[in-house]
Design an enzyme around this catalytic site. Structure first.
Site, PDB file in Angstrom:
ATOM      1  N   LEU A   1       0.812  -1.220   0.000  1.00 25.69           N
ATOM      2  CA  LEU A   1       0.000   0.000   0.000  1.00 25.69           C
ATOM      3  C   LEU A   1       0.841   1.264   0.000  1.00 25.69           C
ATOM      4  O   LEU A   1       0.396   2.289  -0.514  1.00 25.69           O
ATOM      5  CB  LEU A   1      -0.925   0.015   1.235  1.00 25.69           C
ATOM      6  CG  LEU A   1      -1.935  -1.133   1.335  1.00 25.69           C
ATOM      7  CD1 LEU A   1      -2.753  -0.996   2.614  1.00 25.69           C
ATOM      8  CD2 LEU A   1      -2.851  -1.158   0.126  1.00 25.69           C
ATOM      9  N   ARG A   2       2.032   1.203   0.577  1.00 24.08           N
ATOM     10  CA  ARG A   2       2.806   2.433   0.734  1.00 24.08           C
ATOM     11  C   ARG A   2       4.249   2.227   0.287  1.00 24.08           C
ATOM     12  O   ARG A   2       4.766   1.111   0.282  1.00 24.08           O
ATOM     13  CB  ARG A   2       2.785   2.888   2.196  1.00 24.08           C
ATOM     14  CG  ARG A   2       1.419   3.333   2.666  1.00 24.08           C
ATOM     15  CD  ARG A   2       1.489   4.029   4.004  1.00 24.08           C
ATOM     16  NE  ARG A   2       1.860   3.113   5.086  1.00 24.08           N
ATOM     17  CZ  ARG A   2       2.082   3.492   6.332  1.00 24.08           C
ATOM     18  NH1 ARG A   2       1.987   4.781   6.644  1.00 24.08           N
ATOM     19  NH2 ARG A   2       2.403   2.624   7.254  1.00 24.08           N
TER      20      ARG A   2
ATOM     21  N   HIS B   1      -5.056 -12.145  19.807  1.00 25.41           N
ATOM     22  CA  HIS B   1      -6.196 -12.836  20.425  1.00 25.41           C
ATOM     23  C   HIS B   1      -6.785 -12.006  21.566  1.00 25.41           C
ATOM     24  O   HIS B   1      -8.007 -11.892  21.725  1.00 25.41           O
ATOM     25  CB  HIS B   1      -5.730 -14.207  20.920  1.00 25.41           C
ATOM     26  CG  HIS B   1      -6.864 -15.081  21.362  1.00 25.41           C
ATOM     27  ND1 HIS B   1      -6.660 -16.355  21.844  1.00 25.41           N
ATOM     28  CD2 HIS B   1      -8.216 -14.883  21.401  1.00 25.41           C
ATOM     29  CE1 HIS B   1      -7.828 -16.894  22.158  1.00 25.41           C
ATOM     30  NE2 HIS B   1      -8.784 -16.019  21.900  1.00 25.41           N
TER      31      HIS B   1
ATOM     32  N   ASP C   1      -1.644  -7.938  11.365  1.00 21.27           N
ATOM     33  CA  ASP C   1      -0.512  -7.408  10.592  1.00 21.27           C
ATOM     34  C   ASP C   1       0.583  -6.893  11.524  1.00 21.27           C
ATOM     35  O   ASP C   1       1.154  -5.817  11.318  1.00 21.27           O
ATOM     36  CB  ASP C   1      -0.988  -6.298   9.638  1.00 21.27           C
ATOM     37  CG  ASP C   1      -0.123  -6.246   8.389  1.00 21.27           C
ATOM     38  OD1 ASP C   1       0.746  -7.126   8.259  1.00 21.27           O
ATOM     39  OD2 ASP C   1      -0.310  -5.345   7.569  1.00 21.27           O
TER      40      ASP C   1
ATOM     41  N   ASP D   1       3.241  -0.387  11.730  1.00 22.63           N
ATOM     42  CA  ASP D   1       2.324  -0.696  10.625  1.00 22.63           C
ATOM     43  C   ASP D   1       1.328  -1.798  10.964  1.00 22.63           C
ATOM     44  O   ASP D   1       1.210  -2.795  10.253  1.00 22.63           O
ATOM     45  CB  ASP D   1       3.111  -1.087   9.368  1.00 22.63           C
ATOM     46  CG  ASP D   1       3.787   0.105   8.740  1.00 22.63           C
ATOM     47  OD1 ASP D   1       3.468   1.233   9.132  1.00 22.63           O
ATOM     48  OD2 ASP D   1       4.636  -0.094   7.854  1.00 22.63           O
TER      49      ASP D   1
ATOM     50  N   HIS E   1      -6.473 -19.233  14.152  1.00 23.32           N
ATOM     51  CA  HIS E   1      -5.592 -18.975  15.287  1.00 23.32           C
ATOM     52  C   HIS E   1      -5.492 -20.209  16.185  1.00 23.32           C
ATOM     53  O   HIS E   1      -6.502 -20.858  16.486  1.00 23.32           O
ATOM     54  CB  HIS E   1      -6.100 -17.785  16.093  1.00 23.32           C
ATOM     55  CG  HIS E   1      -5.333 -17.555  17.363  1.00 23.32           C
ATOM     56  ND1 HIS E   1      -4.018 -17.159  17.369  1.00 23.32           N
ATOM     57  CD2 HIS E   1      -5.686 -17.706  18.671  1.00 23.32           C
ATOM     58  CE1 HIS E   1      -3.583 -17.057  18.611  1.00 23.32           C
ATOM     59  NE2 HIS E   1      -4.592 -17.390  19.417  1.00 23.32           N
TER      60      HIS E   1
ATOM     61  N   CYS F   1      -1.307 -17.497  25.501  1.00 21.39           N
ATOM     62  CA  CYS F   1      -2.776 -17.397  25.561  1.00 21.39           C
ATOM     63  C   CYS F   1      -3.314 -18.076  26.812  1.00 21.39           C
ATOM     64  O   CYS F   1      -4.256 -17.582  27.453  1.00 21.39           O
ATOM     65  CB  CYS F   1      -3.381 -18.027  24.305  1.00 21.39           C
ATOM     66  SG  CYS F   1      -2.991 -17.170  22.766  1.00 21.39           S
TER      67      CYS F   1
END
Length: 1499
Positions: free
Chosen positions: A1267-1268, A1397, A1411, A1421, A1457, A1463
């Site tokens: 995108l960039r 999560h 991301d 980002d 996931h 977790c």
């Protein structure tokens, strides 16, 4: 009795070295008059308190303290008040200050009065230190002091280089402060890791060592931490020293007690010989760096001692060193100075001087100059150091006077000590080998025990003499000659074994014996000795010295001597042969494999030298290169270079293009045929008149081909050009170019018909064809003889066969007796060394046996015929040798030979397996067999054919069909199955695999092997008579007549031609070394080394510039302070004048107010002063001249404490123009302000953009995303603290395609809208991460965070971008915006995946951070996924960035996931994953409005 046993078990160190302990308490002078003397325990003069004494002579603790009056009468001394006992501290120190180094050091605690002889014996025998050739004793400051960069580098590199290049010892105090610390740093920077190579000895007082009690123990390994408290008066040992002498005088905390013992040890070392062959003692030099007043008196003691010790002072190091440098310079002007008499013993080194030499050379030269020794003694010292550069620059200079024989002795020492540099130096200065080398000196060289000899030469002499030689046997030159002949073999004869040398050698020894027994006039004896030494019968040169270096395995010396003298190529092949033969002898003598491999490596090195020189000569002149191969070398037993190469089995040399061209010329002779040569030769043999139609080469074309004396005598040349033209000879002329051909044809060659016939029939290829045709006819007749019935009397065909074989036998006898070796045994050994000669011998012998048997009748004749039948096998196999001449068939013959030799051991193992099965099988199946020779056939017969697939199925089961069988016959099938499995499936396949491996291995080298073997084929037919058997008898008669004139085929050259040939070879050698030097200079390693040296020089320059910059910075700080004070004074003066000029109270009041308010304030707005809901972010264009604070003023500002000084200095700084490099931008940052009466905070943009200047660094595509686009920039100037000057940032802008896509939603300012949402997205992830780090349990130690992102506006093109700090390291991505994630393998990865999560659960399944990417714990980002955000993005209500995939991403994450241990620690894994439900539209609208209110920006 027990004490005696214990005494005998004590080590040598316990018996030799002692420690000192105070045995009488005498209060120190300072404690006697103190009032606390009677209140607290005082200290003894040794530095210990009363309770710390263990050998007190006094009584109880309090009652026997001596009163002050009594103490004043007695002075404490080591001799009277300490007691010696066996040392209790020696072993190895394990320093614990470095994890990447293994620093061990030997140590021992010794008394201050220890004998120097014992200390030296300890260091040489117990510690295994190498004998010193130089002693560098370093003195200087004991406390830490700064050392200028240039001085430090010169000292470090010079000291260590001088020590390592000469094998020196370094003496220091061994402590971790002062000059000893700099010595340790020098060892670390330029030294080696091995303790035996460092040889840095610390002579340290025992009482000042920190925690010296930890070192107590006998022969122990003690860990030691060289760290001490800053307030402690003790010192630590330096971990980079290799050995420590801990001097104990019974005191505690007192320095300088070790100096006396150290000086005594230095004097004793000075008396030791520097080398067994050099009579000088070990030089000692004192190196002075900085130091206090005691250093000056120490220097005076060194230079005034006998013998004097030179002093080397580093000027610029400070204090005493600079004082000595100043006084030394004054002595040049004031000769009345006291130090003038010692000026030659003191050397000042100025590292700042441009014409100053290297520090190591300066130290060594100061050592030689300060000892006041003669030039010969200085040369011997430099020789022991192996520093030819020092001798070349400062000893071996023009105009130096040398005593008679001193240079010859130096050359002899250099050769024995293997000092190649000194040998080169002496040769370059005119040393003549013809005058230097004598019989006695050569024998001394061969009998030296120094160098890598290992008595290997004595073993070779024993092999030659075939008896044991005594231990002290002195090898003579005649023995050496016999060893050389033994190693080279063949017909080689050494010069040392010839008759004239033996006569000269015996006469010389008789003269020496007579001179030793009968006294004579010295002049007469000297004249007769000189006559013997200058005898023209024996002239030694570089060849003799070169052979000595090879036999003594001194490779570097041999390589150097190879470059001097003539006949370089043949000497290289001689060395190759000698080394190869020595390797074979070493292997046969069961010597270690290292020696064998070393000798093979040396052989390959010289073989490669010969090939390289040949290649270089061939490139320059082909004809001259061929002459080098075939010219006769008188110094090497009249061998040619090609003969020596073949004898050395130097295959690359023989397979070289030059050698092969020469062999081709030898093979074809004078025949000039290019096409259909075989057809022309056969036709000419069958029809001799056709010889006159063939083309022949001219004499010039054959100038490089060796000719026999027989061929030379065949030319009936009268010497006149007319006669030469009539008889077909070529008239030639010499050329001026020495590299050109020796002769140039002038006329067209037209040989006389008799000359044509001679040249044709003496050509090797014609001989080969003639003999082959005769041999084929012989085989046809022999085959006919054995195939038909044998009559009582031989038939005509059989008589022809008999004549052929008998004439062949006579030819073989001629070959044996005409071969080159002298002795008959050697002749037979060389002849039988060829395989085909052995085959011919057996064939001839077997035929003669059959011939003798066939004359009888009956069974004898039958036996004779059978012998014929067996004998013809040898003659047919002999055809393979004829096929070997062919280039294509020769390859396969070479492969077959190699396969046959390699399969021997496999065949032996197969035979063992076959016999094991055959014997057991026969014994089981035939238990009642009678003794007969047929048993052996029955044992081997069937098992042998079983290997080839014949299984004999009818005999497997001996008991089948009711046949009677022997007991145990049921075992036969089992044994046969095992035999066939092992023999047929394993052994046969191993044999096939071996043959296959040999085939592919030989396929690449078979051509070179054929080229190498081609020499043998050509030389065989070169020497054969041209008539084949049985007509060879006619040639034998001719040879008998001309036998006394016969010579070997070598190239006969005149004196001038030989001189030109040697000059050409010398030029080739010089060109080769020049090319090799150029290759080294252009090599990658040399470039890296040169770059490293330049980088080191640049580092020195940068260090100097850095020091100057720091000095300028300090000066600017002082200047800034002074300017601030001047400005304050000027402001006060203005205020005072204002007050004085006020005439009324109002003016006075205003003046008073003006005096009270601040002088000036910054015109910048505070970045956190206000928060505006609507901000105009139109860029503010500032002038190009930035009124900012330069770095020098900022440094000065930090040192000011008064506010008025700071304000005035800032006001002054803003008036100084400063223009940075780069592009001007404005930076906007998000600010967080707490809301009144609420727990939440409001995030708003800064009221105005702060200016900055950015300079692009890169635009590589590796930073771009989907995108960039991204680019690294450097901040060169910034307003306030919005950016850090000098830091690297990353500027990001959206791709044009992304902007075009979103223009349908944001019709205006699309890049700005996208940047705002991207920043808002990262801020939301940042806030969630902040909460996550607060609520995570303690067993999740990692705390990641997201970077701060700001908005950037570029003034030049009006673009909107984002800016963030650049991250260094391995950039990784843990999951993407589609919900896919990596498989975690560490705690960081599990934590980041658990964070995604957690955000889903924490936001009640409304938000999800994906991301996640970054470097380590720093992230950037992210993508904040909001349910159904894509639907609202179409109307412009998008909250976060364009990377949001909405419901799809959340649903993918829920499905893909996998919960990890993190977790579970967060309590997330126990919750059931519910299906995703999109949120209500009202909820989304409410949150969207709230977010837009928090970040409302209008451009």
């Amino acid at each position: 009795m027990l004490c005696v046993v214990f005494q005998s078990q004590r080590s040598w160190i316990d018996d030799t070295f002692c420690k000192r302990e105070c045995i009488k308490f005498i209060p120190a002078c300072g404690d006697i008059h103190r009032f606390e003397f009677f209140l607290s325990p005082p200290r003894c003069c040794c530095g210990r308190r009363v309770g710390e004494h263990t050998w007190l002579e006094t009584g109880p603790f309090m009652s026997h303290w001596p009163v002050p009056q009594a103490v004043q009468e007695e002075r404490w001394s080591v001799e009277c008040h300490t007691q010696a006992s066996a040392t209790d501290a020696y072993g190895t120190i394990d320093f614990q200050d470095s994890a990447d180094r293994n620093c061990h050091a030997k140590y021992v605690r010794v008394a201050v009065d220890t004998k120097a002889e014992a200390l030296l014996q300890l260091m040489l025998r117990e510690w295994q230190m190498e004998r010193p050739k130089l002693l560098l004793t370093v003195h200087g400051g004991a406390e830490n002091f700064p050392l200028p960069l240039k001085v430090r580098q010169a000292f470090s590199k010079g000291l260590i280089t001088a020590a390592q290049s000469t094998g020196a010892w370094i003496f220091t105090d061994g402590i971790n402060t002062g000059v000893s610390l700099y010595v340790g740093e020098a060892v670390k920077a330029y030294g080696t890791n091995g303790r035996r190579k460092r040889n840095a000895v610390g002579v340290t007082p025992w009482g000042v060592i920190d925690n010296h009690g930890d070192l107590i123990g006998r022969d122990v390994l003690r860990p030691y931490q060289p760290l001490r408290s800053p307030l402690s008066k003790t010192v630590c040992l330096n971990s980079l020293h290799s050995h420590f002498l801990l001097v104990d005088d019974g005191t505690l905390g007192k320095h300088a007690c070790q100096l006396g013992l150290r000086r005594k040890l230095e004097r004793h070392i000075q008396l030791q010989k520097i080398h067994p062959r050099v009579n000088q003692g070990v030089p000692v030099v004192c190196v002075v760096v900085e130091g206090g007043p005691d250093i000056v008196s120490m220097v005076l003691d060194y230079v005034s001692s006998v013998p004097p010790v030179p002093v080397f002072v580093f000027e610029g190091s400070g204090r005493s060193a600079d004082l000595l440098a100043f006084l030394h310079k004054q002595t040049a002007m004031d000769r009345c100075n006291y130090l003038y008499i010692y000026k030659t013993q003191i050397t000042i080194f100025d590292s700042e001087s441009e014409d100053q030499q290297e520090a190591d050379c300066a130290i060594l030269m100061a050592t030689l100059k300060g000892t006041k020794s003669s030039p010969a003694e200085q040369l011997g010292t430099a020789l022991a150091w192996d520093r030819a550069d020092v001798a070349n620059k400062h000893i071996q200079v023009y105009g130096q006077y040398w005593q008679v024989g001193s240079l010859e002795q130096a050359m002899l020492d250099a050769l024995i000590m293997d000092r190649v540099g000194f040998v080169k130096l002496l040769i370059d200065n005119g040393m003549s080998m013809n005058r230097f080398l004598t019989v006695s000196r050569l024998e001394e060289l061969y009998n030296t025990q120094q160098g890598p000899t290992d008595n290997f030469l004595h073993h070779l002499v024993e092999d030659v003499k075939q008896n044991h030689i005594p231990k002290g046997y002195r090898v003579s030159l005649i023995d050496v000659g016999q060893v050389i002949e033994y190693l080279i073999g063949g017909a080689y004869r050494s010069t040392y074994t010839r008759k004239h040398f033996r006569a000269y050698y015996n006469h010389l020894h008789e003269f020496n014996l007579e001179r030793s027994m009968v006294p004579r006039d010295p002049k007469e004896a000297q004249q007769q000795s000189s006559k013997l030494g200058d005898s023209s019968l024996v002239v030694f040169n570089f060849n003799d010295l070169f052979v000595w270096a090879v036999l003594q395995r001194r490779q570097q010396m041999a390589l150097f001597l190879w470059q001097h003298g003539e006949e370089a190529m043949v000497r290289a092949t001689v060395a190759c042969k000698l080394y190869r033969a020595m390797a074979h002898e070493a292997k046969q003598s069961n010597m270690d494999d290292t020696t064998v491999e070393q000798l093979k490596t040396y052989s390959l090195d010289f073989g490669q030298l010969a090939v390289d020189v040949l290649d270089n000569a061939f490139r320059q002149n082909e004809r001259m290169a061929m002459k080098l191969l075939t010219s006769e070398m008188e110094a090497w037993s009249h061998f040619t270079c090609l003969q020596m190469a073949v004898s050395s089995r130097l295959r690359p040399f023989v397979s070289h293009s030059c050698t092969q061209m020469l062999l081709t010329d030898l093979w074809t002779g004078r025949l000039n045929m290019r096409k259909n040569s075989w057809f022309k030769i056969i036709l000419s043999i069958l029809m001799p008149p056709a010889i006159l139609l063939l083309d022949f080469k001219s004499q010039a074309d054959m100038s490089h081909v060796p000719q026999s004396q027989e061929a030379l005598q065949f030319i009936w040349d009268t010497g006149r050009p007319e006669a030469a033209q009539e008889e077909g000879h070529t008239v030639t002329k010499r050329t001026s170019d020495p590299e050109a051909d020796t002769v140039i044809p002038v006329t067209t060659p037209c040989l006389f018909w008799t000359r044509r016939l001679y040249e044709f029939y003496n050509t090797p290829v014609v001989k080969f064809m003639f003999h082959t045709m005769s041999y084929l006819a012989f085989l046809m007749l022999f085959s006919y003889t054995v195939l038909v019935k044998m009559e009582d009397r031989p038939s005509t065909q059989e008589w022809l066969v008999i004549v052929y074989i008998v004439s062949t036998a006579v030819e073989k006898i001629r070959e044996v007796f005409m071969s080159e070796p002298r002795k008959p045994s050697q002749k037979l050994k060389v002849w039988f060394g060829e395989y085909w000669n052995v085959s011919d011998f057996l064939a001839i012998l077997l035929f003669l046996v059959g011939l003798a048997l066939r004359w009888h009748s009956g069974s004898y004749r039958t036996a004779g015929r059978i012998t014929y039948c067996l004998d013809i096998i040898f003659w047919y196999v002999r055809m393979l040798d004829l096929l070997a001449v062919n280039q294509h068939a020769g390859h396969y013959l070479t492969m077959i030979t190699k396969m046959t030799s390699n399969m021997f051991y496999i065949v032996v193992m197969m035979a063992i397996v076959l016999l094991s099965f055959g014997v057991s099988r026969k014994a089981i199946l035939s238990p009642d067999e009678a003794p007969s020779w047929s048993l052996l056939r029955d044992v081997v017969n069937q098992p042998y054919w079983m290997m080839f697939g014949e299984g004999y199925p009818d005999e497997i089961d001996a008991c089948a069909e009711g046949k009677p069988c022997a007991p145990g016959a049921f075992l036969h099938p089992f044994l046969q199955a095992v035999y066939l499995f092992f023999q047929y499936l394993i052994m046969v396949n191993v044999l096939l695999a071996l043959l296959n491996n040999v085939y592919f291995k030989m396929k690449s080298t078979s051509k070179k092997l054929w080229m190498y073997n081609r020499y043998r084929y050509i030389m065989t037919y070169q020497e054969k008579p041209w008539l084949p058997p049985p007509l060879v008898s006619l040639s034998h008669v001719t040879l008998c007549v001309t036998a006394i004139y016969r010579k070997h085929r070598e190239l006969y050259l005149g004196r001038e031609e030989l001189k030109r040939l040697h000059e050409f070879e010398d030029r080739c050698v010089i060109a080769y070394f020049h090319k090799k030097k150029q290759d080294v200079l252009c090599s990658q390693i040399h470039r890296i080394r040169a770059t490293a040296e330049r980088a080191e020089e640049m580092g020195v320059v940068i260090g100097e510039v850095s020091e100057r910059v720091h000095f300028i910075q300090d000066s600017l700080q002082v200047l800034d302070s002074q300017l601030g004070q001047l400005q304050v004074l000027s402001a006060l003066a203005v205020d005072t004048l204002t007050l004085l000029s006020a005439s009324d109270s109002l003016q006075q009041k205003e003046a008073h107010l003006g005096h009270c308010r601040p002088i000036a304030h910054s015109h910048h707005h505070s970045p956190n002063s206000c928060t505006l809901p609507h901000i105009d972010i139109t860029p503010c264009h500032t002038p190009k001249a930035y009124h900012s604070t330069p770095p020098s003023l900022l440094w000065g500002l930090t040192s000011l404490s008064h506010p008025m000084e700071k304000n005035n200095l800032m006001r002054l700084a803003h008036t100084i123009p400063f223009t940075p490099a780069g592009e001007e931008v404005s930076v906007y940052s998000l600010e967080e302000v707490e809301a009144a009466g609420a727990e939440s905070s409001i995030i708003s943009w800064s009221p105005r953009g702060l200016s900055a200047v950015l300079q692009p660094l890169s635009s590589e595509g590796c930073l771009d995303g989907a995108l960039r686009r991204a680019m690294r920039v450097l901040c060169t100037w910034a307003e306030g603290d919005i950016l850090s000057v000098g830091c690297v940032y990353v500027v990001k802008a959206f791709q044009p395609k992304v902007i075009r896509t979103w223009q349908r939603v944001f019709h205006s300012d699309t890049p700005l809208q996208l940047c705002l949402r991207e920043i808002q997205q990262q801020r939301a992830a940042q806030k969630l991460m902040h909460v996550f780090n607060q609520v995570k349990p303690e067993n999740v130690p990692l705390s990641p965070r997201f970077l701060d992102v700001s908005l950037l506006h570029c003034h030049s093109d009006g673009k909107w971008l984002t800016i963030e700090r650049n991250m260094l390291g391995d950039f990784r991505k843990y999951n993407n915006n589609t919900g896919e994630e990596i498989t975690p393998c560490c705690g960081m990865e599990e934590t980041l995946l658990a964070f995604s999560h957690w955000t889903y659960q924490y936001s009640c399944r409304e938000l999800l951070v994906l991301d996640i990417q970054g470097v380590g714990s720093e992230l950037t980002d992210p993508s904040v996924i909001r349910a159904d955000d894509k639907r609202y993005s179409l109307t412009g209500d998008m909250v976060f960035g364009p990377a949001n995939l909405g419901d799809t991403a959340i649903q993918n994450f829920v499905l893909k996931h996998t919960c990890n241990s993190c977790c579970k620690n967060l309590g997330l894994s126990g919750k059931r994953k519910e299906l995703f439900r999109p949120p209500l539209p009202e909820t989304h609208d409410t949150m969207s409005k709230q977010t837009n209110t928090h970040a409302n920006i209008q451009p």
